[in-house]
Design a protein around this motif. Structure first.
Motif, PDB file in Angstrom:
ATOM      1  N   ILE A 199     -13.381  25.698 -11.326  1.00 13.70           N
ATOM      2  CA  ILE A 199     -13.777  24.375 -11.850  1.00 13.70           C
ATOM      3  C   ILE A 199     -13.855  24.444 -13.385  1.00 13.70           C
ATOM      4  N   HIS A 200     -14.381  25.543 -13.898  1.00 13.41           N
ATOM      5  CA  HIS A 200     -14.457  25.707 -15.359  1.00 13.41           C
ATOM      6  C   HIS A 200     -13.055  25.680 -15.970  1.00 13.41           C
ATOM      7  N   LEU A 201     -12.133  26.416 -15.366  1.00 10.56           N
ATOM      8  CA  LEU A 201     -10.749  26.422 -15.876  1.00 10.56           C
ATOM      9  C   LEU A 201     -10.119  25.035 -15.777  1.00 10.56           C
ATOM     10  N   GLN A 202     -10.384  24.331 -14.671  1.00 12.45           N
ATOM     11  CA  GLN A 202      -9.837  22.964 -14.538  1.00 12.45           C
ATOM     12  C   GLN A 202     -10.327  22.089 -15.690  1.00 12.45           C
ATOM     13  N   ARG A 203     -11.595  22.233 -16.022  1.00 12.70           N
ATOM     14  CA  ARG A 203     -12.145  21.398 -17.109  1.00 12.70           C
ATOM     15  C   ARG A 203     -11.519  21.768 -18.448  1.00 12.70           C
ATOM     16  N   LEU A 204     -11.377  23.075 -18.702  1.00 11.93           N
ATOM     17  CA  LEU A 204     -10.787  23.496 -19.987  1.00 11.93           C
ATOM     18  C   LEU A 204      -9.346  23.024 -20.110  1.00 11.93           C
ATOM     19  N   LEU A 205      -8.638  22.971 -18.982  1.00 15.26           N
ATOM     20  CA  LEU A 205      -7.212  22.614 -19.017  1.00 15.26           C
ATOM     21  C   LEU A 205      -6.987  21.116 -18.795  1.00 15.26           C
ATOM     22  N   GLY A 206      -8.076  20.370 -18.598  1.00 17.49           N
ATOM     23  CA  GLY A 206      -7.948  18.919 -18.426  1.00 17.49           C
ATOM     24  C   GLY A 206      -7.427  18.514 -17.062  1.00 17.49           C
ATOM     25  N   PHE A 207      -7.627  19.354 -16.042  1.00 18.61           N
ATOM     26  CA  PHE A 207      -7.168  19.025 -14.680  1.00 18.61           C
ATOM     27  C   PHE A 207      -8.307  18.381 -13.899  1.00 18.61           C
ATOM     28  N   ALA A 208      -7.942  17.556 -12.923  1.00 20.71           N
ATOM     29  CA  ALA A 208      -8.949  16.980 -12.027  1.00 20.71           C
ATOM     30  C   ALA A 208      -9.509  18.091 -11.139  1.00 20.71           C
ATOM     31  N   THR A 209     -10.767  17.970 -10.770  1.00 22.12           N
ATOM     32  CA  THR A 209     -11.364  18.922  -9.827  1.00 22.12           C
ATOM     33  C   THR A 209     -11.243  18.363  -8.418  1.00 22.12           C
ATOM     34  N   PRO A 210     -10.611  19.125  -7.514  1.00 25.25           N
ATOM     35  CA  PRO A 210     -10.509  18.652  -6.126  1.00 25.25           C
ATOM     36  C   PRO A 210     -11.850  18.767  -5.408  1.00 25.25           C
ATOM     37  N   ALA A 211     -11.925  18.209  -4.212  1.00 25.65           N
ATOM     38  CA  ALA A 211     -13.093  18.448  -3.360  1.00 25.65           C
ATOM     39  C   ALA A 211     -12.942  19.847  -2.757  1.00 25.65           C
ATOM     40  N   TYR A 212     -14.053  20.413  -2.318  1.00 22.94           N
ATOM     41  CA  TYR A 212     -14.028  21.760  -1.722  1.00 22.94           C
ATOM     42  C   TYR A 212     -14.700  21.760  -0.364  1.00 22.94           C
ATOM     43  N   LEU A 213     -14.066  22.449   0.554  1.00 20.31           N
ATOM     44  CA  LEU A 213     -14.623  22.613   1.897  1.00 20.31           C
ATOM     45  C   LEU A 213     -14.393  24.078   2.285  1.00 20.31           C
ATOM     46  N   HIS A 214     -15.463  24.836   2.268  1.00 19.37           N
ATOM     47  CA  HIS A 214     -15.326  26.254   2.615  1.00 19.37           C
ATOM     48  C   HIS A 214     -15.666  26.440   4.082  1.00 19.37           C
ATOM     49  N   LEU A 215     -14.792  27.175   4.757  1.00 20.03           N
ATOM     50  CA  LEU A 215     -14.930  27.374   6.201  1.00 20.03           C
ATOM     51  C   LEU A 215     -15.725  28.636   6.490  1.00 20.03           C
ATOM     52  N   PRO A 216     -16.397  28.652   7.647  1.00 22.27           N
ATOM     53  CA  PRO A 216     -17.099  29.879   8.030  1.00 22.27           C
ATOM     54  C   PRO A 216     -16.132  31.050   7.994  1.00 22.27           C
ATOM     55  N   LEU A 217     -16.648  32.168   7.572  1.00 19.39           N
ATOM     56  CA  LEU A 217     -15.808  33.342   7.436  1.00 19.39           C
ATOM     57  C   LEU A 217     -15.786  34.107   8.747  1.00 19.39           C
ATOM     58  N   VAL A 218     -14.613  34.550   9.122  1.00 18.95           N
ATOM     59  CA  VAL A 218     -14.501  35.353  10.344  1.00 18.95           C
ATOM     60  C   VAL A 218     -14.911  36.783  10.004  1.00 18.95           C
ATOM     61  N   VAL A 219     -15.858  37.283  10.750  1.00 26.59           N
ATOM     62  CA  VAL A 219     -16.320  38.651  10.486  1.00 26.59           C
ATOM     63  C   VAL A 219     -16.179  39.479  11.761  1.00 26.59           C
ATOM     64  N   ASP A 220     -16.189  40.789  11.596  1.00 23.48           N
ATOM     65  CA  ASP A 220     -16.097  41.640  12.780  1.00 23.48           C
ATOM     66  C   ASP A 220     -17.501  41.918  13.324  1.00 23.48           C
ATOM     67  N   ALA A 221     -17.565  42.773  14.319  1.00 20.82           N
ATOM     68  CA  ALA A 221     -18.845  43.002  14.996  1.00 20.82           C
ATOM     69  C   ALA A 221     -19.902  43.575  14.054  1.00 20.82           C
ATOM     70  N   THR A 222     -19.460  44.208  12.953  1.00 20.51           N
ATOM     71  CA  THR A 222     -20.436  44.784  12.025  1.00 20.51           C
ATOM     72  C   THR A 222     -20.774  43.811  10.890  1.00 20.51           C
ATOM     73  N   GLY A 223     -20.220  42.602  10.959  1.00 14.35           N
ATOM     74  CA  GLY A 223     -20.535  41.611   9.938  1.00 14.35           C
ATOM     75  C   GLY A 223     -19.599  41.665   8.742  1.00 14.35           C
TER      76      GLY A 223
END
Ligand code: GLU
Length: 291
Positions: A199-223
């Motif tokens: 987001i910081h780089l987008q602002r410095l370069l004058g780009f629009a910031t998209p929306a963000y949707l982070h998905l649950p991370l797949v982990v193994d049995a040990t986390g």
């Protein structure tokens, strides 16, 4: 504004279950919103690339019924755009050359803050870092809610061009998300920590910031996160139905009663895709144990 989403795999190995979830989540979201879904191959790190991985990933996506709506962008062919962005950041005084190694930065908790610690007379090759101001960047993630990170104290001055000469992920991803007109980024929560830098780089370069949707991370049995480098079991192209059911289940969907066909499963996935399934509360219970 038309929705434009993307899946941006690095060709460091075949698609594993975690990257299938990221691909499927971004694809379902784009389809549910009648948007466009793009694939971008992030082949900017030759030493980590595995020959044949790009073709393998694309064939696997196709076997699951997911194909880019527009020609695939390859980061290895976008160097001129990264050069231009890098030059703009240099001209605006945000970038400095740095010979500090990871070992040099260890006593500082791995963070580079303001002054270089490597000796000035070093003959070591330089990386190029972006100055991280004492600035808190916050954003509202669609699943995780409000997120905030102070660039100076939490991240430090970060590398945007590596000493080997390649551009770093953080710069390339921002340039390409803007180039491709991405309106929302759906990806695994392992990249949550990178978002404020982007987001910081987008602002410095004058780009629009998209929306963000982070998905649950797949982990193994040990986390631990599943990753291609850890040789997490690749998703087999030969038996997509069971893998697709597992990925949909991971995204909070019940596919019992849905016929065993890719088309039927994807159609049900689109119809039932909603953010409520992805809330943080359900995250710790989600586990996938590769055989
Ligand atoms: N290429 C990155 C990866 O495979 C993902 C980048 C992104 O989605 O922003 O982890």
């Amino acid at each position: 504004m038309t929705y434009r989403g993307r899946f941006a795999p690095s060709p460091t190995g075949p698609l594993h279950f975690g990257s299938l979830v990221a691909a499927l989540g971004s694809w379902l979201r784009a389809r549910a919103l009648n948007g466009t879904w793009l694939v971008r191959v992030e082949d900017l790190d030759p030493p980590r690339e595995v020959p044949g991985a790009t073709a393998d990933i694309l064939a696997t996506l196709a076997a699951f019924g997911m194909e880019s709506d527009e020609p695939i962008v390859f980061q290895s062919q976008r160097i001129a755009a990264y050069n231009a962005a890098f030059q703009r950041l240099c001209d605006a005084g945000h970038v400095f050359a740095c010979a500090c190694s990871r070992v040099d930065l260890e006593p500082l908790g791995g963070l580079h803050r303001h002054a270089c610690v490597a000796p000035a007379d070093t003959s070591r090759a330089c990386a190029w870092r972006l100055r991280a101001p004492d600035l808190t960047i916050s954003f509202d993630d669609l699943t995780l809610g409000r997120q905030a990170q102070n660039l100076g104290s939490d991240v430090g001055d970060f590398v945007i061009k590596r000493l080997e000469g390649w551009y770093a992920y953080q710069l390339a991803v921002v340039v390409d998300d803007a180039f491709q007109g991405i309106t929302e980024i759906v990806r695994g929560a392992d990249l949550l920590d990178s978002t404020p830098r982007q987001i910081h780089l987008q602002r410095l370069l004058g780009f629009a910031t998209p929306a963000y949707l982070h998905l649950p991370l797949v982990v193994d049995a040990t986390g631990q996160k599943l990753s291609k480098q850890d040789h997490a079991r690749p998703v087999g192209r030969g038996e997509p139905i069971s893998a697709l059911r597992a990925a949909l289940a991971f995204l909070g969907q019940d596919t019992r009663g849905v016929p065993a066909s890719i088309d039927a499963l994807l159609a049900a996935g689109i119809a039932n895709f909603n953010l409520a399934c992805l809330t943080r509360a359900s995250w710790p219970n989600r586990r996938h144990e590769p055989n």
